[in-house]
Write a protein that holds these residues in place. Structure first.
Motif, PDB file in Angstrom:
ATOM      1  N   ASP A  91      -9.318  21.767   0.309  1.00 29.37           N
ATOM      2  CA  ASP A  91      -9.521  21.933   1.750  1.00 29.37           C
ATOM      3  C   ASP A  91      -9.985  20.627   2.373  1.00 29.37           C
ATOM      4  OD1 ASP A  91     -12.129  21.610   0.993  1.00 29.37           O
ATOM      5  OD2 ASP A  91     -12.751  23.666   1.444  1.00 29.37           O
ATOM      6  N   ASP A  92     -10.382  20.678   3.653  1.00 29.24           N
ATOM      7  CA  ASP A  92     -10.790  19.474   4.361  1.00 29.24           C
ATOM      8  C   ASP A  92     -12.154  18.962   3.920  1.00 29.24           C
ATOM      9  OD1 ASP A  92     -11.647  21.870   5.338  1.00 29.24           O
ATOM     10  OD2 ASP A  92     -11.559  21.332   7.450  1.00 29.24           O
ATOM     11  N   TYR A  93     -12.810  19.699   3.014  1.00 29.13           N
ATOM     12  CA  TYR A  93     -14.055  19.228   2.429  1.00 29.13           C
ATOM     13  C   TYR A  93     -13.860  18.733   0.998  1.00 29.13           C
ATOM     14  CZ  TYR A  93     -16.495  21.326   6.410  1.00 29.13           C
ATOM     15  OH  TYR A  93     -16.943  21.629   7.666  1.00 29.13           O
ATOM     16  N   TRP A 151      -8.787  29.399   4.263  1.00 30.18           N
ATOM     17  CA  TRP A 151      -9.493  29.283   2.993  1.00 30.18           C
ATOM     18  C   TRP A 151     -10.441  30.473   2.816  1.00 30.18           C
ATOM     19  CZ3 TRP A 151      -7.841  25.614  -0.225  1.00 30.18           C
ATOM     20  CH2 TRP A 151      -7.117  24.546   0.318  1.00 30.18           C
TER      21      TRP A 151
END
Length: 295
Positions: free
Chosen positions: A43-45, A99
């Motif tokens: 994911d974006d993390y 997510w």
């Protein structure tokens, strides 16, 4: 005339209804789900979690803001998709990922529930009213790591295990063209393709010949009509000025009568005659500027 207008209005209303339907969230579909993410998409993390892919099967962009995702049949409003995020507008025939990490504070696309690989997982998408079911699926238990469960074709078809995981892209990637493969198999020398291409070209040329021939006929006919009109105008112009003798006789008589009355009274005519002199008073010796005194 009235029936024609009614038909046009009905057609317009039908097109508007189709366009409106294409913009509604009801065209969205749950397309692919990955329950166990060990070495797959992050994911974006930079974290790996289970994900749910949605697909817009319509011909228009769809805004899913306000809709609901859930993994509980008894709680259709479990995760409300936030409003105000431009990324919730899904372009036509495109995908988006949510997510399932149970951390909705991380952003719009992080839901407040997770998926359990040890049991069946129910996933559903509800419309903004929280009652209209758009799509649902039950993911079988014991899903393998990094192997997703999705549709055989995007937005339609049966569900199956996908050995090739395709987050945010087509579930089936077409690496070949079926028609070309058929040509290769049935026409290895390319004779059929050549004949087909020539037939298409000559058909197009024949149609162009017919079209230009008809245009030429219309042009010739129009030229002839214009020539006939011009000839008629020339005849009228040639006849102009060829009036009959009676007209000229009448005009001449009128002019004569008018000019004959000009000098009926002769004493009213003033005639000026020029007087000729053989000398000039300025150079004559008989005239002087002053009188000579007498003695």
């Amino acid at each position: 005339m009235i029936n024609k207008k009614i038909g046009v209005l009905l057609l317009f209303a039908l097109l508007v209804s189709f366009g409106a339907k294409a913009q509604r969230a009801t065209s969205m579909r749950i397309n692919e789900v990955l329950v166990v993410n060990e070495d797959n998409f992050v994911d974006d993390y930079g974290k790996r979690h289970a994900w749910i892919e949605l697909f817009n099967g319509s011909a228009g962009s769809v805004n899913i803001a306000g809709c609901f995702l859930t993994n509980d049949k008894n709680d259709p409003k479990k995760y409300p998709i936030p409003k105000g995020d431009v990324l919730t507008i899904i372009p036509p025939r495109q995908h988006t990922l949510f997510w399932a990490d149970g951390e909705p504070n991380r952003g719009t696309f992080h839901v407040n529930f997770t998926l359990d690989p040890s049991k069946e997982n129910y996933i559903a998408l509800y419309d903004a009213d929280g009652k209209t079911l758009i799509d649902e699926i039950v993911i079988p238990a014991s899903q393998k790591a990094d192997i997703s469960y999705g549709r055989t074709l995007d937005g339609q078809g049966e569900w199956s295990t996908l050995a090739k995981v395709t987050p945010s892209t087509n579930n089936v990637t077409l690496d070949s063209n079926e028609k070309i493969e058929n040509f290769k198999e049935n026409d290895s020398w390319g004779i059929g393709m050549t004949l087909t291409a020539m037939a298409v070209v000559f058909s197009g040329l024949f149609l162009l010949f017919i079209i230009f021939k008809q245009i030429g006929k219309f042009s010739i006919a129009a030229s002839k009509r214009n020539a006939r009109k011009a000839a008629g105008a020339a005849v009228v112009a040639d006849n102009a000025g060829q009036e009959s003798g009676e007209i000229f006789a009448a005009i001449g008589a009128a002019l004569y009568e008018m000019s004959d009355d000009n000098h009926d009274i002769e004493h009213t005519v003033l005639t000026i005659r020029k007087v000729q002199r053989s000398y000039s008073p300025w150079s004559s010796k008989i005239y002087g500027l002053r009188e000579v005194p007498k003695k």
